[in-house]
Design a protein around this motif. Structure first.
Motif, PDB file in Angstrom:
ATOM      1  N   ALA A   1     -27.819 -30.756   1.839  1.00 60.45           N
ATOM      2  CA  ALA A   1     -26.497 -31.649   1.990  1.00 60.45           C
ATOM      3  C   ALA A   1     -26.113 -31.725   3.537  1.00 60.45           C
ATOM      4  N   GLY A   2     -26.610 -30.893   4.312  1.00 56.70           N
ATOM      5  CA  GLY A   2     -26.544 -31.498   6.030  1.00 56.70           C
ATOM      6  C   GLY A   2     -27.387 -32.491   6.183  1.00 56.70           C
ATOM      7  N   ARG A   3     -28.500 -32.461   5.767  1.00 54.47           N
ATOM      8  CA  ARG A   3     -29.182 -33.564   6.038  1.00 54.47           C
ATOM      9  C   ARG A   3     -28.884 -35.009   5.464  1.00 54.47           C
ATOM     10  N   GLY A   4     -28.235 -34.798   4.204  1.00 52.58           N
ATOM     11  CA  GLY A   4     -27.733 -35.859   3.569  1.00 52.58           C
ATOM     12  C   GLY A   4     -26.286 -36.471   4.253  1.00 52.58           C
ATOM     13  N   ILE A   5     -25.472 -35.532   4.748  1.00 50.89           N
ATOM     14  CA  ILE A   5     -24.184 -35.897   5.596  1.00 50.89           C
ATOM     15  C   ILE A   5     -24.502 -36.425   6.783  1.00 50.89           C
ATOM     16  N   ARG A   6     -25.605 -35.813   7.579  1.00 51.33           N
ATOM     17  CA  ARG A   6     -25.927 -36.392   8.867  1.00 51.33           C
ATOM     18  C   ARG A   6     -26.432 -38.046   8.862  1.00 51.33           C
ATOM     19  N   SER A   7     -27.263 -38.111   7.849  1.00 52.63           N
ATOM     20  CA  SER A   7     -27.852 -39.362   7.573  1.00 52.63           C
ATOM     21  C   SER A   7     -26.965 -40.502   7.174  1.00 52.63           C
ATOM     22  N   ARG A   8     -25.838 -40.079   6.262  1.00 51.68           N
ATOM     23  CA  ARG A   8     -24.919 -41.100   5.800  1.00 51.68           C
ATOM     24  C   ARG A   8     -24.060 -41.286   6.970  1.00 51.68           C
ATOM     25  N   ALA A   9     -23.706 -40.467   7.734  1.00 52.28           N
ATOM     26  CA  ALA A   9     -22.813 -40.636   8.767  1.00 52.28           C
ATOM     27  C   ALA A   9     -23.242 -41.602   9.936  1.00 52.28           C
TER      28      ALA A   9
ATOM     29  N   ASP B   1     -21.790 -45.432  16.108  1.00 47.16           N
ATOM     30  CA  ASP B   1     -20.911 -45.263  17.284  1.00 47.16           C
ATOM     31  C   ASP B   1     -20.013 -44.437  17.330  1.00 47.16           C
ATOM     32  N   ASP B   2     -19.722 -43.657  16.153  1.00 46.58           N
ATOM     33  CA  ASP B   2     -18.580 -42.692  16.170  1.00 46.58           C
ATOM     34  C   ASP B   2     -18.921 -41.239  15.911  1.00 46.58           C
ATOM     35  N   PRO B   3     -18.839 -40.563  17.062  1.00 42.60           N
ATOM     36  CA  PRO B   3     -19.123 -39.024  16.984  1.00 42.60           C
ATOM     37  C   PRO B   3     -18.394 -38.122  15.936  1.00 42.60           C
ATOM     38  N   ASP B   4     -17.215 -38.803  15.633  1.00 48.99           N
ATOM     39  CA  ASP B   4     -16.578 -37.781  14.588  1.00 48.99           C
ATOM     40  C   ASP B   4     -16.789 -38.094  13.223  1.00 48.99           C
ATOM     41  N   ALA B   5     -17.732 -38.944  12.929  1.00 53.14           N
ATOM     42  CA  ALA B   5     -17.965 -39.499  11.493  1.00 53.14           C
ATOM     43  C   ALA B   5     -18.410 -38.127  10.687  1.00 53.14           C
ATOM     44  N   VAL B   6     -19.260 -37.298  11.099  1.00 56.25           N
ATOM     45  CA  VAL B   6     -19.655 -36.100  10.344  1.00 56.25           C
ATOM     46  C   VAL B   6     -18.506 -35.316  10.029  1.00 56.25           C
ATOM     47  N   MET B   7     -17.641 -35.008  10.880  1.00 54.10           N
ATOM     48  CA  MET B   7     -16.512 -34.273  10.802  1.00 54.10           C
ATOM     49  C   MET B   7     -15.665 -34.822   9.810  1.00 54.10           C
ATOM     50  N   ARG B   8     -15.438 -36.089   9.849  1.00 56.70           N
ATOM     51  CA  ARG B   8     -14.710 -36.915   8.737  1.00 56.70           C
ATOM     52  C   ARG B   8     -15.478 -36.675   7.442  1.00 56.70           C
ATOM     53  N   ARG B   9     -16.583 -36.911   7.349  1.00 56.30           N
ATOM     54  CA  ARG B   9     -17.212 -36.721   6.061  1.00 56.30           C
ATOM     55  C   ARG B   9     -17.189 -35.325   5.451  1.00 56.30           C
ATOM     56  N   LEU B  10     -17.360 -34.239   6.388  1.00 53.21           N
ATOM     57  CA  LEU B  10     -17.144 -32.746   5.991  1.00 53.21           C
ATOM     58  C   LEU B  10     -15.880 -32.553   5.439  1.00 53.21           C
ATOM     59  N   SER B  11     -14.576 -33.264   6.255  1.00 50.80           N
ATOM     60  CA  SER B  11     -13.370 -33.025   5.645  1.00 50.80           C
ATOM     61  C   SER B  11     -13.092 -33.718   4.352  1.00 50.80           C
ATOM     62  N   ARG B  12     -13.595 -34.767   4.014  1.00 53.63           N
ATOM     63  CA  ARG B  12     -13.442 -35.313   2.679  1.00 53.63           C
ATOM     64  C   ARG B  12     -14.195 -34.819   1.751  1.00 53.63           C
ATOM     65  N   LEU B  13     -15.431 -34.215   1.843  1.00 58.80           N
ATOM     66  CA  LEU B  13     -16.203 -33.495   0.836  1.00 58.80           C
ATOM     67  C   LEU B  13     -15.498 -32.286   0.598  1.00 58.80           C
ATOM     68  N   LEU B  14     -14.838 -31.467   1.697  1.00 57.51           N
ATOM     69  CA  LEU B  14     -14.294 -29.906   1.570  1.00 57.51           C
ATOM     70  C   LEU B  14     -12.902 -30.440   0.629  1.00 57.51           C
ATOM     71  N   ALA B  15     -12.094 -31.246   1.054  1.00 59.17           N
ATOM     72  CA  ALA B  15     -10.968 -31.575   0.296  1.00 59.17           C
ATOM     73  C   ALA B  15     -11.253 -31.825  -0.985  1.00 59.17           C
ATOM     74  N   LEU B  16     -11.954 -32.675  -1.490  1.00 53.16           N
ATOM     75  CA  LEU B  16     -12.348 -33.052  -2.819  1.00 53.16           C
ATOM     76  C   LEU B  16     -12.983 -31.645  -3.506  1.00 53.16           C
ATOM     77  N   ALA B  17     -13.788 -30.755  -2.984  1.00 52.82           N
ATOM     78  CA  ALA B  17     -14.151 -29.507  -3.715  1.00 52.82           C
ATOM     79  C   ALA B  17     -12.868 -28.682  -3.904  1.00 52.82           C
ATOM     80  N   ILE B  18     -11.998 -28.670  -2.829  1.00 55.71           N
ATOM     81  CA  ILE B  18     -10.907 -27.730  -3.150  1.00 55.71           C
ATOM     82  C   ILE B  18      -9.758 -28.302  -4.177  1.00 55.71           C
ATOM     83  N   GLN B  19     -10.014 -29.653  -3.999  1.00 50.98           N
ATOM     84  CA  GLN B  19      -9.047 -30.266  -5.379  1.00 50.98           C
ATOM     85  C   GLN B  19      -9.578 -29.944  -6.655  1.00 50.98           C
TER      86      GLN B  19
END
Length: 107
Positions: free
Chosen positions: A8-16, A22-40
């Motif tokens: 999952a880490g490899r997939g998140i990094r490559s998609r981001a 050029d966006d250093p926060d892309a990984v954090m945003r992706r993690l945030s979205r995925l975790l929100a979905l898992a919690i829901q």
């Protein structure tokens, strides 16, 4: 479980990287979205894998999200998933003030 976390880490990094070079926060945003979905969805396996993935990348959710994850995994998950959440919390506490925290807004 570790295999899923690392994959999952490899997939998140490559998609981001692919979507936001050029966006250093892309990984954090992706993690945030995925975790929100898992919690829901109240999915202990998804929560454990995403938290483990974030910890491997040295990112940790905010305290509110951690508490929600802990409650969900304690009520629905088995020992292995509870152990992953505990290990991530422990790693975050040991990392100290230098940790990168992300906010999970959508749950």
């Amino acid at each position: 479980m570790l295999h899923y976390i690392r994959a999952a880490g490899r997939g998140i990094r490559s998609r981001a990287r692919r979507h936001s070079q050029d966006d250093p926060d892309a990984v954090m945003r992706r993690l945030s979205r995925l975790l929100a979905l898992a919690i829901q969805q109240e999915s202990p396996l998804d929560i454990a894998v995403i938290l483990g993935t974030a910890a491997e990348l040295l990112y940790f959710p905010d305290d509110v999200a951690f508490e929600r994850c802990t409650r969900t995994v304690q009520s629905h998950g088995d020992k292995a998933m509870r152990a992953v959440v505990w290990a991530v919390r422990h790693r975050c506490a040991r990392a100290g003030a230098g940790t990168q925290r992300f906010v999970v807004n959508d749950f």
